[in-house]
Design an enzyme around this catalytic site. Structure first.
Site, PDB file in Angstrom:
ATOM      1  N   GLU A   1       1.859   0.036  10.296  1.00 15.67           N
ATOM      2  CA  GLU A   1       2.036   0.996   9.215  1.00 15.67           C
ATOM      3  C   GLU A   1       1.070   2.161   9.410  1.00 15.67           C
ATOM      4  O   GLU A   1      -0.097   1.896   9.715  1.00 15.67           O
ATOM      5  CB  GLU A   1       1.770   0.352   7.849  1.00 15.67           C
ATOM      6  CG  GLU A   1       2.127   1.318   6.719  1.00 15.67           C
ATOM      7  CD  GLU A   1       1.915   0.724   5.320  1.00 15.67           C
ATOM      8  OE1 GLU A   1       1.334  -0.367   5.198  1.00 15.67           O
ATOM      9  OE2 GLU A   1       2.347   1.383   4.374  1.00 15.67           O
TER      10      GLU A   1
ATOM     11  N   GLU B   1      -2.508  -7.893  -0.711  1.00 14.35           N
ATOM     12  CA  GLU B   1      -1.638  -8.077   0.462  1.00 14.35           C
ATOM     13  C   GLU B   1      -0.626  -9.188   0.215  1.00 14.35           C
ATOM     14  O   GLU B   1       0.533  -9.071   0.597  1.00 14.35           O
ATOM     15  CB  GLU B   1      -2.470  -8.377   1.722  1.00 14.35           C
ATOM     16  CG  GLU B   1      -3.558  -7.354   2.042  1.00 14.35           C
ATOM     17  CD  GLU B   1      -3.094  -5.912   2.040  1.00 14.35           C
ATOM     18  OE1 GLU B   1      -1.919  -5.649   2.362  1.00 14.35           O
ATOM     19  OE2 GLU B   1      -3.914  -5.026   1.689  1.00 14.35           O
TER      20      GLU B   1
HETATM   21  N1  TRP Z   1      -0.273  -1.122   3.490  1.00 11.02           N
HETATM   22  C1  TRP Z   1      -1.701  -1.287   3.569  1.00 11.02           C
HETATM   23  C2  TRP Z   1      -2.127  -1.702   2.180  1.00 11.02           C
HETATM   24  O1  TRP Z   1      -2.342  -0.948   1.319  1.00 11.02           O
HETATM   25  C3  TRP Z   1      -2.411  -0.036   3.973  1.00 11.02           C
HETATM   26  C4  TRP Z   1      -2.734   0.118   5.404  1.00 11.02           C
HETATM   27  C5  TRP Z   1      -3.318  -0.797   6.207  1.00 11.02           C
HETATM   28  C6  TRP Z   1      -2.576   1.269   6.206  1.00 11.02           C
HETATM   29  N2  TRP Z   1      -3.512  -0.262   7.443  1.00 11.02           N
HETATM   30  C7  TRP Z   1      -3.057   0.982   7.462  1.00 11.02           C
HETATM   31  C8  TRP Z   1      -2.052   2.515   5.971  1.00 11.02           C
HETATM   32  C9  TRP Z   1      -3.061   1.922   8.503  1.00 11.02           C
HETATM   33  C10 TRP Z   1      -2.044   3.464   6.996  1.00 11.02           C
HETATM   34  C11 TRP Z   1      -2.525   3.160   8.250  1.00 11.02           C
HETATM   35  O2  TRP Z   1      -2.157  -2.819   1.849  1.00 11.02           O
HETATM   36 ZN    ZN Z   2      -0.926  -1.940  -0.238  1.00  9.94          ZN
END
Ligand code: TRP
Ligand code: ZN
Length: 866
Positions: free
Chosen positions: A130, A307
């Protein structure tokens, strides 16, 4: 795009992605098989994509890539030559509607310093996809609305990587004979590629299990370096509590037979919700009394829950496009906030969350980087993982929750999950499901998704023959590209109290301000009513209201909403500090009375008392001023702290002694006592530095836990006390092998209130233990310094130059980390001309530097302003 960015001659302006340009994908990928030959120097990745034409069109298949060169491209098993690589995308012309595309690439995990895609960290190989990291692993339509079933095969050296993990369930494993071994994992749930993960390494697990409400036996594993297993118990407890809570509160049960968590040292954010294989920044997994503060323990609990909750709010229902990011993040933050409130003290949790919102989100909303919780455009999506998307997004959902009440809200979320399970959804669909499920029309809330800026609500109470009338007016300020705003629906919890004795006048009412101005009658009659408004922070707004010090003292003592008691005390302090800065001689008797009363009742709730007597931060005070004057703020705040410290000295001393901790425990009372003691240390130091330092040193030396030790260290590091260096050296020597604790050592010095802080920070940036390659370490020093208002905004401009240097040095290593250092420089409009010029000069320096990432360019050009 700004002139500054265009002026950057050798980069063409990076593309702006617009929300309104969304188009459904041309090709779907119902299935993918991935084959990894893992090696830290070079890993080969073979991908077999079953692609299916989506609708009637004749466009080619376009696969995203980032830094990839195809070694092989095949269609239905036959090598082809008519592929093209255009702007990193692999373009494959296809005649039919269903094909199998095979590609092979080689990637270098060792050299991946961005920590996006497949990278090496502390001897492990792990992934972060992500938002757009999967394209650094293989060619693929890297967008969240392409959902696929994944089969993953990994091969690796058996000694270096005995554990091989991926999403879903383990299917098979075996020995390859040549010192290598292999494992295969299948994930039955179709998912977007940003949820893909694999981990390979020498890991040991804290293994446990959970039986779901549906009767599924789930194996739980928290994988860490073997020595760290004893520090995983708090995370495991939090995981099981989260699984239970989501069943009870949302009716959501876990849906695989295994749930794996892995802790890694080098990680760009807090953690990642990959399906069945969450990857965590080690700081949000590892905790024990010796090395973690109570705040760390709470953060572990909150992030583990966050998470885990994504499994439904994010994974089972994902986002159609990245403009919908708050669909999963705002909702999941709201869920984790409620969970943590249920585990501990709801009032103290709310105070903490609101303090964070005001510290991180309000400035964003009031500055050049302001954006709605559903943005309209972006250049680099990583820049939009913001306090606005996460925390304001959570507040917007909380407002809808308040209006519906828990039961109707649950009907809404039930419908949302039923309607969109397995889909990539939008924020509009979320609000529609809440409306349809609850039977309450929430469409007016679309404005909260569209309009940036923190609304201001001006409140005025009038009382006379007609009763008690509340006059309200809302002002939504202009923000970049949004000069004119419409009135928003603002739910406000209000209650009246009598000035004389604090007696309640009627019950709390939930009113909805949804026009520019509104007047309503709150009571028939009252003697001298005072208004408690935005109770429990029912809306993320700024309340503008004149209340006398006497009224605030009454509320601080009698309001039955603890959050509002806290607010009354804070307002009292803010009023006095602002008057002092204007050169007036404010009467401090009311705050002395209110703090005294709070301390006398501290034993009822130590943690609440600690929050309530804490002075507003320098940054928060800056936000209350049109022009931030960091020096005046420091002086006024120091004066009040000294006065409170000296005038109530016997009481501080007694409260400190009364809060003596027994044997270490994580129960609420023990945590509250530690928190209060650390706050009191600040007042003792202010009252009499030598005396305070003696107390702090005793606490430091005798501590059996990190909360007490770090609290004492911080007090000493802020002082000129003779024990200061001894504490720093002792702390460093004791913990030098423990990265997470050494981060605290860097932060204590970078956040110091001393005059020599910049010089110390520059020196620490050359310390043998400092590295820009580890995001935790970089943030521990640079991030903490940029948040230190007085030091960062030193009139010399040295602080700005240091941050400029660090941005330039970090960008080639890790653009995401570098871009997060830019916003503090973007606050130049709030400062005097001399400081503003120096801040802008750093932004210009960054923009003029050749080869900067689009991450930093977007933040710097927006911060400078068109
Ligand atoms: N989805 C993750 C969270 O909020 C966020 C996240 C983790 C993220 N690693 C990342 C976003 C790297 C951008 C890039 O739980
Ligand atoms: Zn999140």
């Amino acid at each position: 795009m700004t002139d500054a960015m265009n002026a950057n001659a050798n980069t063409h302006a990076p593309a702006v992605i617009q929300r309104h340009d969304y188009r459904a994908p041309d090709w779907l990928v119902p299935d993918i098989a991935l084959d990894f030959d893992l090696d830290s120097e070079e890993t080969t990745v073979i991908a077999r994509l079953h692609v299916r034409r989506n609708g009637a069109h004749d466009r080619p298949l376009v696969l995203d890539g980032d830094g990839l060169a195809p070694l092989v491209v095949q269609v239905d098993g036959q090598p082809i030559n008519d592929w093209q690589l255009v702007d990193q995308q692999l373009i494959v012309p296809l005649s039919g509607n269903d094909h199998v595309i095979t590609t092979e690439v080689a990637i270098q995990p060792d050299q991946n310093t961005q920590l996006m895609g497949l990278y090496a960290s502390g001897g492990l190989l792990c992934t972060q996809c992500e938002a757009e990291g999967f394209r650094r692993i293989t060619f693929f339509p890297d967008r969240p609305d392409v959902l696929s079933r994944y089969k993953v095969q990994m091969r690796a050296d058996k000694a270096a990587y005995p554990i091989l993990l991926a999403n879903g369930d383990p299917i098979a494993s075996g020995d390859s004979g040549d010192g290598r071994h292999w494992a295969e994992w299948h994930d039955p749930h179709p998912k977007p590629c940003y949820l893909f993960a694999l981990v390979a390494g020498d890991l040991a697990a804290n293994a446990d299990h959970f039986t779901t409400s549906e009767g599924r036996e789930v194996a739980l594993n928290i994988w860490v370096k073997p020595d760290d297993v004893p520090r995983t118990h708090h995370a495991m407890t939090a995981l099981k509590a989260s699984m239970k809570w989501d069943e009870t509160v949302y009716g959501r049960a876990y849906d695989l037979d295994v749930f794996n968590i892995v802790a890694v040292d080098d990680f760009n954010f807090g953690a990642m919700e990959n399906k069945g294989l969450n990857v965590f920044n080690a700081r949000y997994i590892l905790a024990d009394a010796e090395s973690a503060t109570d705040l760390d323990f709470d953060n572990v609990e909150g992030v583990v829950a966050h998470e885990y909750f994504h499994n439904w709010s994010g994974n089972r229902v994902t986002c159609r496009d990245w403009f919908q990011l708050s669909l999963k993040e705002g909702f999941t933050v709201f869920r984790d906030q409620c969970f943590s409130a249920d585990q501990g003290s709801p009032a103290v949790k709310r105070i903490d969350d609101v303090r964070n919102l005001r510290a991180a989100q309000f400035p964003e909303d009031g500055g050049p980087l302001a954006h709605p919780i559903r943005p309209d455009s972006y250049i680099e999506i990583s820049n939009f993982y913001t306090a606005t998307i996460y925390n304001k997004g959570a507040e917007v959902i909380r407002m809808m929750h308040s209006l519906l009440g828990p039961d109707r809200f649950r009907q809404g979320t039930d419908l949302y999950f039923a309607r969109h399970d397995g889909e990539a959804a939008t924020c509009d669909q979320f609000v529609a499901a809440l409306s349809d499920g609850s039977g309450v029309d929430l469409t007016a809330f679309h404005l909260w998704y569209e309009q940036a800026g923190t609304p201001k609500v001006v409140a005025r109470l009038e009382h006379g023959a007609d009763g008690v009338i509340l006059h309200l007016q809302q002002i939504v300020p202009p923000t970049p590209s949004q000069p004119n705003k419409l009135p928003m629906p603002i739910p406000l919890r209000v209650k009246l109290f009598e000035q004389a004795d604090g007696r309640a006048i009627g019950d709390e009412q939930l009113i909805l301000l949804d026009t520019a101005q509104q007047s309503l009658k709150l009571a028939d009659k009252a003697d001298a009513p005072i208004l408690s408004i935005n109770r429990h922070f029912s809306a993320p707004v700024i309340i503008d209201m004149d209340r006398s010090a006497a009224a605030l003292v009454t509320l601080a003592a009698h309001d039955d909403d603890p959050f509002s008691r806290y607010e009354a005390l804070q307002q009292l302090m803010v009023d006095i500090l602002l008057a002092d800065m204007r050169g007036e001689q404010p009467d401090i008797a009311p705050i002395i009375t209110a703090v005294q009363r709070t301390l006398e009742h501290a034993a009822a709730d130590h943690a609440f008392a600690a929050e309530a007597v804490l002075l507003p931060s320098e940054a928060f005070l800056g936000d209350q001023l049109v022009r931030v004057d960091p020096v005046a703020i420091r002086q006024a705040r120091d004066r009040l702290r000294t006065q409170l410290g000296q005038q109530l000295l016997p009481l501080w001393t007694k409260a400190y002694e009364d809060a003596a901790p027994g044997p270490f425990s994580l129960d609420r009372v023990a945590k509250g006592k530690r928190r209060l003691r650390n706050v009191i240390l600040g007042y003792l130091m202010a009252a009499d530095e030598a005396m305070g330092a003696k107390t702090a040193w005793a606490q430091f030396a005798q501590a059996d836990n990190m909360t007490a030790r770090q609290g004492a260290l911080t007090a000493l590091v802020n002082s000129n006390a003779e024990q200061r260096m001894a504490a720093l050296n002792d702390f460093y020597g004791r913990y030098r092998a423990d990265n997470l604790v050494i981060d605290k050592w860097f932060t204590a010095q970078a956040a110091s209130t001393r005059e020599d802080t910049i010089a110390q920070v520059r020196r620490l940036a050359t310390h043998a233990d400092f590295t820009l390659h580890n995001p935790n370490r970089a943030r521990a020093l640079i991030g903490a310094f940029a948040a230190n208002q007085y030091a960062f905004h030193d009139a010399s401009g040295d602080g700005y130059a240091f941050i400029g240097d660090m941005i330039l040095a970090t960008d080639p290593i890790n653009p995401q980390v570098a871009a997060r250092l830019v916003p503090p420089l973007g606050r130049w409009r709030r400062f005097d001309d001399a400081r503003a010029r120096l801040m802008k000069a750093q932004l210009e320096r960054i923009l003029a530097h050749p080869g900067m990432s689009k991450d930093v360019l977007e933040q710097a050009s927006k911060s400078l302003g068109a």
